[in-house]
Write a protein that holds these residues in place. Structure first.
Motif, PDB file in Angstrom:
ATOM      1  N   GLU A  49       2.214 -39.918 -80.315  1.00  0.00           N
ATOM      2  CA  GLU A  49       3.301 -40.617 -79.888  1.00  0.00           C
ATOM      3  C   GLU A  49       4.616 -39.960 -80.322  1.00  0.00           C
ATOM      4  OE1 GLU A  49       5.090 -42.158 -77.759  1.00  0.00           O
ATOM      5  OE2 GLU A  49       4.209 -44.317 -77.890  1.00  0.00           O
ATOM      6  N   ILE A  50       5.728 -40.242 -79.748  1.00  0.00           N
ATOM      7  CA  ILE A  50       7.167 -39.703 -79.848  1.00  0.00           C
ATOM      8  C   ILE A  50       7.807 -41.089 -80.178  1.00  0.00           C
ATOM      9  CG2 ILE A  50       9.174 -38.795 -78.905  1.00  0.00           C
ATOM     10  CD1 ILE A  50       7.497 -36.285 -78.115  1.00  0.00           C
ATOM     11  N   ALA A  51       8.940 -41.069 -80.966  1.00  0.00           N
ATOM     12  CA  ALA A  51       9.910 -42.038 -80.933  1.00  0.00           C
ATOM     13  C   ALA A  51      11.219 -41.125 -81.449  1.00  0.00           C
ATOM     14  CB  ALA A  51       9.761 -43.136 -82.037  1.00  0.00           C
ATOM     15  N   VAL A  52      12.355 -41.708 -80.900  1.00  0.00           N
ATOM     16  CA  VAL A  52      13.615 -41.127 -81.030  1.00  0.00           C
ATOM     17  C   VAL A  52      14.730 -41.659 -81.513  1.00  0.00           C
ATOM     18  CG1 VAL A  52      15.641 -39.735 -80.100  1.00  0.00           C
ATOM     19  CG2 VAL A  52      13.048 -39.232 -79.335  1.00  0.00           C
ATOM     20  N   ALA A  53      15.607 -41.686 -82.378  1.00  0.00           N
ATOM     21  CA  ALA A  53      16.621 -42.210 -82.795  1.00  0.00           C
ATOM     22  C   ALA A  53      17.795 -41.297 -83.105  1.00  0.00           C
ATOM     23  CB  ALA A  53      16.548 -43.191 -83.933  1.00  0.00           C
ATOM     24  N   GLY A  54      18.911 -41.232 -82.120  1.00  0.00           N
ATOM     25  CA  GLY A  54      19.758 -40.359 -82.468  1.00  0.00           C
ATOM     26  C   GLY A  54      19.369 -38.913 -82.188  1.00  0.00           C
ATOM     27  N   ASP A  55      19.626 -38.017 -83.307  1.00  0.00           N
ATOM     28  CA  ASP A  55      19.107 -36.665 -83.244  1.00  0.00           C
ATOM     29  C   ASP A  55      17.834 -36.513 -83.444  1.00  0.00           C
ATOM     30  OD1 ASP A  55      20.004 -36.825 -85.412  1.00  0.00           O
ATOM     31  OD2 ASP A  55      20.898 -34.883 -85.753  1.00  0.00           O
ATOM     32  N   LYS A  56      17.152 -37.794 -84.278  1.00  0.00           N
ATOM     33  CA  LYS A  56      15.727 -37.361 -84.927  1.00  0.00           C
ATOM     34  C   LYS A  56      14.650 -37.752 -84.067  1.00  0.00           C
ATOM     35  CE  LYS A  56      17.993 -37.172 -89.116  1.00  0.00           C
ATOM     36  NZ  LYS A  56      19.154 -37.312 -88.576  1.00  0.00           N
ATOM     37  N   ILE A  57      13.609 -36.830 -84.153  1.00  0.00           N
ATOM     38  CA  ILE A  57      12.312 -37.151 -83.234  1.00  0.00           C
ATOM     39  C   ILE A  57      11.148 -37.419 -84.192  1.00  0.00           C
ATOM     40  CG2 ILE A  57      10.933 -36.154 -81.630  1.00  0.00           C
ATOM     41  CD1 ILE A  57      13.362 -34.298 -80.726  1.00  0.00           C
ATOM     42  N   VAL A  58      10.419 -38.316 -83.972  1.00  0.00           N
ATOM     43  CA  VAL A  58       9.394 -38.669 -84.886  1.00  0.00           C
ATOM     44  C   VAL A  58       8.010 -38.594 -84.314  1.00  0.00           C
ATOM     45  CG1 VAL A  58       8.161 -40.180 -86.301  1.00  0.00           C
ATOM     46  CG2 VAL A  58      10.577 -40.282 -86.309  1.00  0.00           C
ATOM     47  N   VAL A  59       7.104 -37.677 -84.567  1.00  0.00           N
ATOM     48  CA  VAL A  59       5.906 -37.574 -84.042  1.00  0.00           C
ATOM     49  C   VAL A  59       4.692 -38.248 -84.835  1.00  0.00           C
ATOM     50  CG1 VAL A  59       4.107 -35.960 -83.063  1.00  0.00           C
ATOM     51  CG2 VAL A  59       6.562 -35.577 -82.794  1.00  0.00           C
ATOM     52  N   THR A  60       3.838 -38.798 -84.099  1.00  0.00           N
ATOM     53  CA  THR A  60       2.488 -39.326 -85.208  1.00  0.00           C
ATOM     54  C   THR A  60       1.579 -38.202 -84.989  1.00  0.00           C
ATOM     55  OG1 THR A  60       1.704 -40.437 -83.367  1.00  0.00           O
ATOM     56  CG2 THR A  60       3.042 -41.511 -84.824  1.00  0.00           C
ATOM     57  N   GLN A  61       0.795 -37.734 -86.059  1.00  0.00           N
ATOM     58  CA  GLN A  61      -0.456 -37.206 -86.105  1.00  0.00           C
ATOM     59  C   GLN A  61      -1.749 -38.057 -86.413  1.00  0.00           C
ATOM     60  OE1 GLN A  61      -1.001 -32.926 -87.947  1.00  0.00           O
ATOM     61  NE2 GLN A  61      -2.229 -34.240 -89.367  1.00  0.00           N
ATOM     62  N   ASP A  62      -2.354 -38.038 -85.487  1.00  0.00           N
ATOM     63  CA  ASP A  62      -3.861 -38.875 -85.710  1.00  0.00           C
ATOM     64  C   ASP A  62      -4.853 -37.878 -86.269  1.00  0.00           C
ATOM     65  OD1 ASP A  62      -5.524 -40.793 -85.689  1.00  0.00           O
ATOM     66  OD2 ASP A  62      -6.270 -40.245 -83.774  1.00  0.00           O
ATOM     67  N   GLN A  63      -5.560 -38.601 -87.319  1.00  0.00           N
ATOM     68  CA  GLN A  63      -6.557 -37.607 -88.092  1.00  0.00           C
ATOM     69  C   GLN A  63      -7.548 -37.228 -87.431  1.00  0.00           C
ATOM     70  OE1 GLN A  63      -7.596 -40.982 -90.943  1.00  0.00           O
ATOM     71  NE2 GLN A  63      -9.769 -40.532 -89.638  1.00  0.00           N
ATOM     72  N   ASN A  64      -7.869 -35.874 -87.507  1.00  0.00           N
ATOM     73  CA  ASN A  64      -9.242 -35.342 -87.056  1.00  0.00           C
ATOM     74  C   ASN A  64      -9.656 -34.151 -87.674  1.00  0.00           C
ATOM     75  OD1 ASN A  64      -7.537 -33.342 -86.159  1.00  0.00           O
ATOM     76  ND2 ASN A  64      -7.809 -33.519 -83.961  1.00  0.00           N
ATOM     77  N   ALA A  65     -10.869 -33.605 -87.502  1.00  0.00           N
ATOM     78  CA  ALA A  65     -11.375 -32.646 -88.175  1.00  0.00           C
ATOM     79  C   ALA A  65     -10.545 -31.431 -88.344  1.00  0.00           C
ATOM     80  CB  ALA A  65     -12.705 -32.017 -87.751  1.00  0.00           C
ATOM     81  N   ALA A  66      -9.624 -31.103 -87.200  1.00  0.00           N
ATOM     82  CA  ALA A  66      -8.741 -29.828 -87.151  1.00  0.00           C
ATOM     83  C   ALA A  66      -7.512 -29.990 -88.212  1.00  0.00           C
ATOM     84  CB  ALA A  66      -8.285 -29.532 -85.852  1.00  0.00           C
TER      85      ALA A  66
END
Length: 337
Positions: free
Chosen positions: A123-140
């Protein structure tokens, strides 16, 4: 022609949330004639992005560099679109979206990307000039769940912070400096106040609560002006008919009266579940408070559908007001200006 990426100071004047609303006192005529009223989707399977003009109900579809994408956001001020690429492990930016729509182009123009700092984005979420990304766990990625913060600048997209969290990530939503997140494989909602003040490393949530009756959270969006939270329930990952939507009105009041590790009771919710809904794995949601419409990326039922629902006042087995085949649909983002 490629448009210049604006500075963060200018961006902050123009940025709006996919679930926030402006000009709430506008008439229904003005609402329906919004200058920009668009819906964007990404796909896990097709390498395509769709853009729907909700004023005209016209949909355009474009190829992008990522065959598998999750998370989407549109910068209306600069006519640029970003997605979290799960095939390339980067935030990818595409420019001149409106020109591509007008020209009936086959693809979106690739602009720039972040460095490769995550694997298995959700997922992505944005506030102002900030972009947040979620990393979901996996083996890689060493089975590590992360929240990564990037900054959009005049020269590109730069990593600012990397946080590890003790829950499996999926959907997120930013309301100013507060980050709302779902804890996948649970029925829990997680809250981080003053999120951007955290230093790198492991971070701890301000509050975590359980949503009674919800099996497995995925999608989340919050409308600040109406104080409405919308969550999706995918139920069993293998079932294309056991999903649902949960609406919590007066959300911040409900959250405040619920203790940390407490439960938001079903009587505080409005629930859309049942055979008529076409909800199996609703992986993402967006909400328009002006028209009281919920948009859903339904990943499993029929191979992928974009569903819309009117905001209900009571629990029910409601059929969607519209349904469009969208193969592998993985995220949905709403813009209203």
């Amino acid at each position: 022609m490629k448009k210049t990426i604006l500075t963060s100071a200018v961006l902050s004047l123009f940025m709006i949330s996919c679930s926030d609303d402006t000009n709430s006192s506008a008439s229904m005529e003005n609402r329906s004639a919004s200058k920009d009223f668009k819906l964007f989707t990404t796909s896990n399977t097709t390498g395509r992005v769709s853009v729907t003009d909700l004023n005209t109900s016209t949909t355009s579809s474009f190829t992008v560099a990522s065959t598998d994408a999750d998370g989407a956001y549109y910068f209306n001020d600069s006519d640029e679109f970003i997605l979290a690429s799960r095939s390339n492990n980067k935030i990818e930016l595409y420019y001149d979206v409106s020109e591509a729509v007008a020209a009936n182009a086959a693809s979106l123009s690739y602009g720039t990307s972040s460095t490769s700092d995550f694997n298995n984005a959700r997922e992505i979420a944005v506030a102002g000039d900030k972009i947040v990304v979620t990393q979901d766990q996996n083996a890689a990625n060493g089975n590590t769940n992360k929240l990564l913060v990037y900054q959009r600048t005049a020269t590109g997209i730069s990593l600012l912070n990397s946080y590890t969290v003790n829950f499996k990530t999926w959907g997120i939503h930013l309301d100013g400096n507060t980050l709302y997140a779902v804890a996948d494989l649970t029925s829990d909602l997680v809250v981080f106040e003053n999120f951007f003040a955290n230093a790198d490393g492991a971070i701890t949530a301000t509050k975590r609560v359980t949503i009674e009756g919800l099996v497995r959270t995925h999608g989340i969006t919050y409308a600040n002006r109406s104080n409405t939270m919308v969550l999706s329930d995918v139920g069993s990952a293998t079932s294309d008919s056991d999903g649902g939507l949960i609406i919590i009105k007066g959300f911040t009041d409900v959250l405040a009266e619920t203790p940390n590790m407490g439960t938001i009771a079903m009587k505080k919710q409005i629930r859309i579940y049942g055979a008529a809904t076409s909800l199996g794995n609703p992986v993402d949601v967006a909400y328009d408070n002006f028209t009281k419409t919920i948009y859903v990326a339904e990943r499993l039922n029929g191979g992928g559908k974009l569903l819309t629902f009117d905001l209900p006042q009571t629990n029910g087995n409601y059929a969607p007001t519209s349904s469009r085949a969208e193969a592998g649909v993985s995220s949905v983002y709403l813009l209203r200006e």
